[in-house]
Design an enzyme around this catalytic site. Structure first.
Site, PDB file in Angstrom:
ATOM      1  N   CYS A 174      15.805  32.544  -0.240  1.00 17.57           N
ATOM      2  CA  CYS A 174      16.544  31.614   0.438  1.00 17.57           C
ATOM      3  C   CYS A 174      15.649  30.431   0.110  1.00 17.57           C
ATOM      4  O   CYS A 174      14.710  29.813   0.823  1.00 17.57           O
ATOM      5  CB  CYS A 174      16.571  31.938   1.974  1.00 17.57           C
ATOM      6  SG  CYS A 174      17.050  30.817   3.193  1.00 17.57           S
ATOM      7  N   MET A 175      16.371  29.519  -0.848  1.00 13.49           N
ATOM      8  CA  MET A 175      15.729  28.065  -1.104  1.00 13.49           C
ATOM      9  C   MET A 175      16.892  27.285  -1.436  1.00 13.49           C
ATOM     10  O   MET A 175      17.722  27.860  -2.438  1.00 13.49           O
ATOM     11  CB  MET A 175      14.766  28.461  -2.165  1.00 13.49           C
ATOM     12  CG  MET A 175      13.434  28.381  -1.756  1.00 13.49           C
ATOM     13  SD  MET A 175      12.112  28.447  -3.160  1.00 13.49           S
ATOM     14  CE  MET A 175      12.957  28.102  -4.764  1.00 13.49           C
TER      15      MET A 175
END
Length: 246
Positions: A174-175
């Site tokens: 999750c970036m």
């Protein structure tokens, strides 16, 4: 010879030449018709490229199988960019006795990389877990799309399984930087890996001792998880660290 006899002979000669002329004309018409049929219908030999060339007829053009100019340009840009980055990273690896990360090609495929993150903040719980469990590095898998560097690579954690640290099902990450909205073509693979290392620590990542879910840990599950999180964060915003903070 009487005049009547002369007229009969003249008439016979005229009929003879007239008949020959009509026969010649019919023969010519027949030949022309047959030739036309051969051109339009003909068998395999009549339709062959060699026969058409002998008649002075060019063969019908075939559709071009070459890729479009745009596709060729994108492929060239992607290859040149990745080759440049790969060579630069290799130079860093050879110069350093303890590199922060290393990369190699998967099956000699320039568009698919394995990256090994060897150094994590030594004061972090994750680093302590790795020392305790004798884990030398974190293995990442990167796939670069056809329109890279104008689109981000897809990256996932392969091993070990990590809890928190912005790592989700299947090793999805999750970036925002890895999404189309957060990506910029100026970002390098090195920048992506360093940002990931920072996110692991800031997200309090830990090595999972026992998996909390029985779901398959695979690229497919990672892709599904990543698509879901992108939709969620596009609606509610992002909370991952900025690149400048890494």
């Amino acid at each position: 010879m009487s005049s009547r006899s002369k007229e009969k002979i003249t008439s016979a000669i005229r009929k003879f030449f007239k008949g020959s002329s009509e026969k010649t004309e019919k023969t010519g018409e027949t030949n022309n018709n047959n030739g036309a049929k051969a051109n339009n219908i003909g068998g395999p030999s009549a339709a062959s490229p060699a026969r058409r060339l002998r008649r002075g007829v060019s063969p019908a053009p075939t559709p071009s199988s070459k890729p479009s100019g745009k596709h060729v340009t994108e492929s060239t840009i992607r290859a040149r960019r990745l080759m440049k980055e790969y060579k630069e990273i290799q130079k860093i690896q050879f110069r350093s006795q303890k590199p922060i990360f290393t990369v190699d090609l998967v099956n000699d495929n320039l568009y698919e990389w394995n990256a090994r993150l060897h150094v994590i903040d030594p004061d972090s719980p994750l680093a302590e877990d790795m020392v305790e469990l004798n884990i030398p590095h974190i293995l990442l898998h990167l796939v670069f799309p056809e329109n890279f560097p104008f689109a981000p690579p897809f990256m996932r954690v392969v091993e070990p399984r990590i809890e928190k640290g912005f790592v989700m099902e299947g090793g999805a990450i999750c970036m925002e930087l890895l999404t189309p909205r957060g990506w910029a073509s100026a970002y390098t693979v090195e920048a992506v890996l360093m940002q990931f290392a920072a996110s692991l620590v800031k997200g309090q990542g830990r090595v999972a001792r026992k998996p909390k879910t029985a779901k398959e840990f695979s690229k497919r599950s990672a892709e599904e998880a990543f698509k879901s999180l992108v939709k969620t964060h596009e609606k509610y915003g992002w909370v991952t660290p900025a690149l400048a903070d890494g």
